[in-house]
Design a protein around this motif. Sequence first.
Motif, PDB file in Angstrom:
ATOM      1  N   ASP A 176       0.811  -1.206   0.000  1.00 37.39           N
ATOM      2  CA  ASP A 176       0.000   0.000   0.000  1.00 37.39           C
ATOM      3  C   ASP A 176       0.852   1.266   0.000  1.00 37.39           C
ATOM      4  O   ASP A 176       0.546   2.239  -0.693  1.00 37.39           O
ATOM      5  CB  ASP A 176      -0.933   0.016   1.218  1.00 37.39           C
ATOM      6  N   PHE A 177       1.944   1.274   0.779  1.00 36.58           N
ATOM      7  CA  PHE A 177       2.720   2.516   0.869  1.00 36.58           C
ATOM      8  C   PHE A 177       3.427   2.819  -0.448  1.00 36.58           C
ATOM      9  O   PHE A 177       3.632   3.986  -0.801  1.00 36.58           O
ATOM     10  CB  PHE A 177       3.711   2.456   2.041  1.00 36.58           C
ATOM     11  N   ILE A 178       3.781   1.762  -1.216  1.00 37.09           N
ATOM     12  CA  ILE A 178       4.364   1.988  -2.534  1.00 37.09           C
ATOM     13  C   ILE A 178       3.311   2.557  -3.476  1.00 37.09           C
ATOM     14  O   ILE A 178       3.571   3.501  -4.238  1.00 37.09           O
ATOM     15  CB  ILE A 178       4.942   0.686  -3.108  1.00 37.09           C
ATOM     16  N   ALA A 179       2.086   1.990  -3.429  1.00 35.98           N
ATOM     17  CA  ALA A 179       0.999   2.505  -4.268  1.00 35.98           C
ATOM     18  C   ALA A 179       0.704   3.955  -3.923  1.00 35.98           C
ATOM     19  O   ALA A 179       0.478   4.789  -4.815  1.00 35.98           O
ATOM     20  CB  ALA A 179      -0.256   1.644  -4.079  1.00 35.98           C
ATOM     21  N   ASP A 180       0.723   4.280  -2.626  1.00 42.21           N
ATOM     22  CA  ASP A 180       0.478   5.671  -2.215  1.00 42.21           C
ATOM     23  C   ASP A 180       1.593   6.591  -2.710  1.00 42.21           C
ATOM     24  O   ASP A 180       1.345   7.723  -3.133  1.00 42.21           O
ATOM     25  CB  ASP A 180       0.378   5.750  -0.691  1.00 42.21           C
ATOM     26  N   PHE A 181       2.840   6.102  -2.671  1.00 46.20           N
ATOM     27  CA  PHE A 181       3.975   6.908  -3.136  1.00 46.20           C
ATOM     28  C   PHE A 181       3.847   7.202  -4.629  1.00 46.20           C
ATOM     29  O   PHE A 181       4.042   8.340  -5.078  1.00 46.20           O
ATOM     30  CB  PHE A 181       5.281   6.173  -2.844  1.00 46.20           C
ATOM     31  N   ILE A 182       3.540   6.158  -5.410  1.00 45.84           N
ATOM     32  CA  ILE A 182       3.399   6.346  -6.858  1.00 45.84           C
ATOM     33  C   ILE A 182       2.259   7.304  -7.165  1.00 45.84           C
ATOM     34  O   ILE A 182       2.377   8.205  -8.005  1.00 45.84           O
ATOM     35  CB  ILE A 182       3.183   4.987  -7.550  1.00 45.84           C
ATOM     36  N   ARG A 183       1.134   7.110  -6.472  1.00 49.64           N
ATOM     37  CA  ARG A 183      -0.003   8.004  -6.678  1.00 49.64           C
ATOM     38  C   ARG A 183       0.369   9.452  -6.402  1.00 49.64           C
ATOM     39  O   ARG A 183       0.081  10.364  -7.184  1.00 49.64           O
ATOM     40  CB  ARG A 183      -1.143   7.585  -5.768  1.00 49.64           C
ATOM     41  N   GLY A 184       1.016   9.668  -5.244  1.00 50.13           N
ATOM     42  CA  GLY A 184       1.389  11.034  -4.870  1.00 50.13           C
ATOM     43  C   GLY A 184       2.365  11.654  -5.849  1.00 50.13           C
ATOM     44  O   GLY A 184       2.252  12.836  -6.194  1.00 50.13           O
ATOM     45  N   ALA A 185       3.345  10.854  -6.319  1.00 49.76           N
ATOM     46  CA  ALA A 185       4.337  11.373  -7.256  1.00 49.76           C
ATOM     47  C   ALA A 185       3.702  11.761  -8.582  1.00 49.76           C
ATOM     48  O   ALA A 185       3.975  12.830  -9.143  1.00 49.76           O
ATOM     49  CB  ALA A 185       5.438  10.337  -7.471  1.00 49.76           C
ATOM     50  N   VAL A 186       2.819  10.896  -9.098  1.00 50.24           N
ATOM     51  CA  VAL A 186       2.166  11.174 -10.383  1.00 50.24           C
ATOM     52  C   VAL A 186       1.252  12.384 -10.273  1.00 50.24           C
ATOM     53  O   VAL A 186       1.276  13.298 -11.119  1.00 50.24           O
ATOM     54  CB  VAL A 186       1.386   9.935 -10.865  1.00 50.24           C
ATOM     55  N   LEU A 187       0.427  12.433  -9.212  1.00 48.16           N
ATOM     56  CA  LEU A 187      -0.478  13.572  -9.061  1.00 48.16           C
ATOM     57  C   LEU A 187       0.290  14.865  -8.839  1.00 48.16           C
ATOM     58  O   LEU A 187      -0.133  15.942  -9.288  1.00 48.16           O
ATOM     59  CB  LEU A 187      -1.437  13.329  -7.897  1.00 48.16           C
ATOM     60  N   GLY A 188       1.435  14.756  -8.161  1.00 45.00           N
ATOM     61  CA  GLY A 188       2.257  15.945  -7.957  1.00 45.00           C
ATOM     62  C   GLY A 188       2.798  16.495  -9.269  1.00 45.00           C
ATOM     63  O   GLY A 188       2.813  17.707  -9.496  1.00 45.00           O
ATOM     64  N   MET A 189       3.255  15.610 -10.163  1.00 45.41           N
ATOM     65  CA  MET A 189       3.757  16.050 -11.465  1.00 45.41           C
ATOM     66  C   MET A 189       2.630  16.608 -12.329  1.00 45.41           C
ATOM     67  O   MET A 189       2.787  17.617 -13.011  1.00 45.41           O
ATOM     68  CB  MET A 189       4.446  14.886 -12.172  1.00 45.41           C
ATOM     69  N   LEU A 190       1.460  15.955 -12.270  1.00 38.36           N
ATOM     70  CA  LEU A 190       0.338  16.422 -13.090  1.00 38.36           C
ATOM     71  C   LEU A 190      -0.173  17.775 -12.627  1.00 38.36           C
ATOM     72  O   LEU A 190      -0.736  18.544 -13.421  1.00 38.36           O
ATOM     73  CB  LEU A 190      -0.801  15.402 -13.039  1.00 38.36           C
ATOM     74  N   ALA A 191      -0.007  18.078 -11.344  1.00 37.18           N
ATOM     75  CA  ALA A 191      -0.528  19.337 -10.802  1.00 37.18           C
ATOM     76  C   ALA A 191       0.096  20.556 -11.471  1.00 37.18           C
ATOM     77  O   ALA A 191      -0.490  21.642 -11.466  1.00 37.18           O
ATOM     78  CB  ALA A 191      -0.302  19.391  -9.298  1.00 37.18           C
TER      79      ALA A 191
END
Length: 213
Positions: A176-191
């Motif tokens: 889960d923490f890896i999935a959360d990290f990937i999600r946060g990184a992708v959404l951060g770049m898209l922002a």
Amino acid sequence: MIKIFAVSGFKNSGKTTLCRRLLAELERLGVRTGYIKRSSDEVLEDGGTDTASVERMGISAALWGRDGLRFEEAELEPFTPEYIVSQYFPDAEIVLLEGGKYLDLPKIWVENGEPRPAGVSGVFMVYDRKGAGDGGMCFGEGDEALIADRLAATVRGKYYRSSKVYIGDRPLPMKDFIADFIRGAVLGMLASLKGGKDPKAPVRIYLDGEVKK
């Protein structure tokens, strides 16, 4: 803690269809799920089978066939949803129990036009395929993703948005923490991109397997 939600209603009201849709949406969100169907019918094999003869001895039995595995356990003492979940869905986050309108569980009530029995308690959502949702407690057909988001929030937090990575058609196992990290990184770049800030819909990214030069 595993959350158990009952999807309850009268016969042929659409409980199974709703369960399937919610399980698919929860899977999309990355929530680990389980499913129990409560029935008033007898479900164990009759006395003529090998597994039935062993089960009558008070020993749990499994039938392993070409297409899968069926487990049989006699109800020597009344089962509870919590017992079933702990024994058979220990890694789940959310388990949907179809039926069980008189069980002491939080419920999604599936409307079919008949009055709800007085003994039914714990209803926190109402689903009506022929009605319109109000965004609060009542939901209609097409609102399954919204319902799943509400359920997922009970185990992952209000702003949880999962991520999954597929290599070809194969999902890449990750905690889960890896999935959360990937999600946060992708959404951060898209922002930083126009239209990419706080997307409400699922984000899909496709990468070519081979970079062409």
